[in-house]
Scaffold this motif. Structure first.
Motif, PDB file in Angstrom:
ATOM      1  N   ILE A  96       3.480   6.085  -2.280  1.00 53.18           N
ATOM      2  CA  ILE A  96       4.286   5.396  -1.278  1.00 53.18           C
ATOM      3  C   ILE A  96       3.407   4.391  -0.544  1.00 53.18           C
ATOM      4  O   ILE A  96       2.177   4.508  -0.509  1.00 53.18           O
ATOM      5  N   SER A  97       4.040   3.406   0.062  1.00 48.06           N
ATOM      6  CA  SER A  97       3.305   2.322   0.714  1.00 48.06           C
ATOM      7  C   SER A  97       2.788   2.755   2.086  1.00 48.06           C
ATOM      8  O   SER A  97       3.298   3.711   2.685  1.00 48.06           O
ATOM      9  N   PRO A  98       1.780   2.014   2.609  1.00 46.97           N
ATOM     10  CA  PRO A  98       1.304   2.305   3.964  1.00 46.97           C
ATOM     11  C   PRO A  98       2.417   2.224   5.008  1.00 46.97           C
ATOM     12  O   PRO A  98       2.420   2.992   5.971  1.00 46.97           O
ATOM     13  N   ALA A  99       3.374   1.302   4.799  1.00 53.81           N
ATOM     14  CA  ALA A  99       4.472   1.176   5.770  1.00 53.81           C
ATOM     15  C   ALA A  99       5.334   2.439   5.781  1.00 53.81           C
ATOM     16  O   ALA A  99       5.745   2.923   6.847  1.00 53.81           O
ATOM     17  N   THR A 100       5.593   2.992   4.604  1.00 53.38           N
ATOM     18  CA  THR A 100       6.372   4.230   4.527  1.00 53.38           C
ATOM     19  C   THR A 100       5.605   5.385   5.165  1.00 53.38           C
ATOM     20  O   THR A 100       6.178   6.199   5.897  1.00 53.38           O
ATOM     21  N   VAL A 101       4.304   5.436   4.879  1.00 53.00           N
ATOM     22  CA  VAL A 101       3.476   6.477   5.492  1.00 53.00           C
ATOM     23  C   VAL A 101       3.507   6.352   7.009  1.00 53.00           C
ATOM     24  O   VAL A 101       3.628   7.345   7.733  1.00 53.00           O
ATOM     25  N   ARG A 102       3.432   5.105   7.489  1.00 57.63           N
ATOM     26  CA  ARG A 102       3.427   4.868   8.939  1.00 57.63           C
ATOM     27  C   ARG A 102       4.731   5.357   9.576  1.00 57.63           C
ATOM     28  O   ARG A 102       4.717   5.977  10.643  1.00 57.63           O
ATOM     29  N   ASN A 103       5.851   5.096   8.918  1.00 59.79           N
ATOM     30  CA  ASN A 103       7.140   5.561   9.442  1.00 59.79           C
ATOM     31  C   ASN A 103       7.215   7.091   9.468  1.00 59.79           C
ATOM     32  O   ASN A 103       7.710   7.688  10.426  1.00 59.79           O
TER      33      ASN A 103
END
Length: 343
Positions: A37-44
């Motif tokens: 998964i992308s960093p943005a998904t991880v951040r969310n």
């Protein structure tokens, strides 16, 4: 309950924080742990975990760190403690074989072993004589006015100390005292050996009232002292290597607390549980260890719970390794102690 992706991210964050002691960012998780998964998904997902109380953000621009709730979920639901290796078992067995000659040394070496294997403070609550059944007492002559008094119980617990022989008594008198005590009180719970019980066998011990009183005073002193709980402590300097304890005031307070045997005995509460108990941060009773976790387990001799082994460290401790070490000690310490029933 957390869905699978949140569980994976939470486990990755806690594993990384335990390893580095640095707040964890979304890019680190996305790069190091290959979750797909992308960093943005991880951040969310990290933001959601923070809202749910599993993560904390110490500074607005930093990554996240686990909360007490996060560590609790990690220990209860995500962690699979590894088995202690055959190599570590061999090292432990050899350590005892080469360094422990008497029961006192078994406890001393146990805390050294646990602190070195976990890099944290280790504690052992030794069996209490008052919880055991009396087998025999023996007085071993040391010199003309001193003797070594030895108490052996059903658990194999052996207590010994050097005593001064009271005026009016000699080694023969102490031998008669021991023979009478052993024949009349063998098999009795140690905490039931009271003054009235001893008075009941006065004629068997020493008919002379004055000599008897001196002997009884001596026995009461020995039995009273040895009924106290005893905690063995090791690895306190290990804390100085932990970044959480670089604050001088914080480490001073913790070291002061570790000097209080009464508090340590209370922390190492006796339990009939066969498992390993983990208390994290503010779950601990005393505020002095609210930045710490305590992992503990009871150990048995012949099926009877006789003591506790424990490790205390920062909440960022390596729980899997620590729990594995304590599970091993829980299973084997009683067997090791049974080998030390005699001087």
């Amino acid at each position: 309950m957390l869905d699978e992706r949140k569980r994976q991210i939470l486990q990755a964050i806690i594993d990384d924080y335990i390893s580095t002691a640095e707040p964890v960012g979304s890019r680190t998780i996305a790069r190091k742990y290959e979750l797909g998964i992308s960093p943005a998904t991880v951040r969310n997902e990290m933001a959601d975990l923070e809202l749910l109380g599993y993560l904390e953000q110490p500074h607005t621009s930093s990554g996240r760190i686990p909360s007490v709730k996060g560590y609790r979920f990690y220990v209860d639901c995500l962690l699979a403690p590894p088995q202690i290796s055959d190599r570590d078992i061999a090292i432990i067995d050899n350590w005892y074989h080469t360094k422990a000659r008497r029961m006192e040394e078994v406890f001393q070496e146990t805390v050294k072993i646990m602190s070195r294997m976990t890099s944290n403070v280790s504690m052992v609550l030794a069996p209490q004589v008052s919880q055991c059944t009396f087998k025999y007492i023996q007085f071993l002559p040391l010199d003309e006015r001193r003797s070594i008094v030895v108490i052996v119980t059903d658990t194999g617990l052996l207590e010994n100390k050097i005593i001064a022989i009271p005026e009016g008594l000699n080694h023969e008198d102490l031998g008669r005292v021991a023979n009478a005590i052993n024949s009349r009180l063998g098999g009795l719970a140690v905490d039931r050996i009271t003054t009235p019980v001893l008075k009941d066998i006065q004629n068997d011990i020493l008919p002379d009232p004055q000599v008897y009183e001196r002997a009884i005073t001596l026995l009461k002193q020995v039995l009273t002292v040895e009924k106290n709980e005893k905690v063995y402590l090791g690895g306190t300097t290990q804390m100085l290597n932990q970044p959480e304890f670089r604050d001088v005031d914080k480490i001073k307070g913790l070291l002061t607390m570790l000097e209080e045997d009464r508090l340590l005995c209370d922390i190492l509460h006796m339990s009939n549980s066969d498992g390993v108990i983990v208390t994290i941060g503010q779950e601990n009773k005393y505020t002095g260890i609210h930045d710490c976790s305590v992992v503990q387990a009871t150990y048995r001799i012949d099926g009877q719970v006789v003591g506790t082994v424990a490790v205390l460290g920062p909440t960022r401790m390596e729980y899997g390794k620590t729990m594995s070490v304590l599970k091993f000690m829980q299973r084997h310490l009683g067997e090791i102690l049974k080998q030390y029933k005699v001087l």
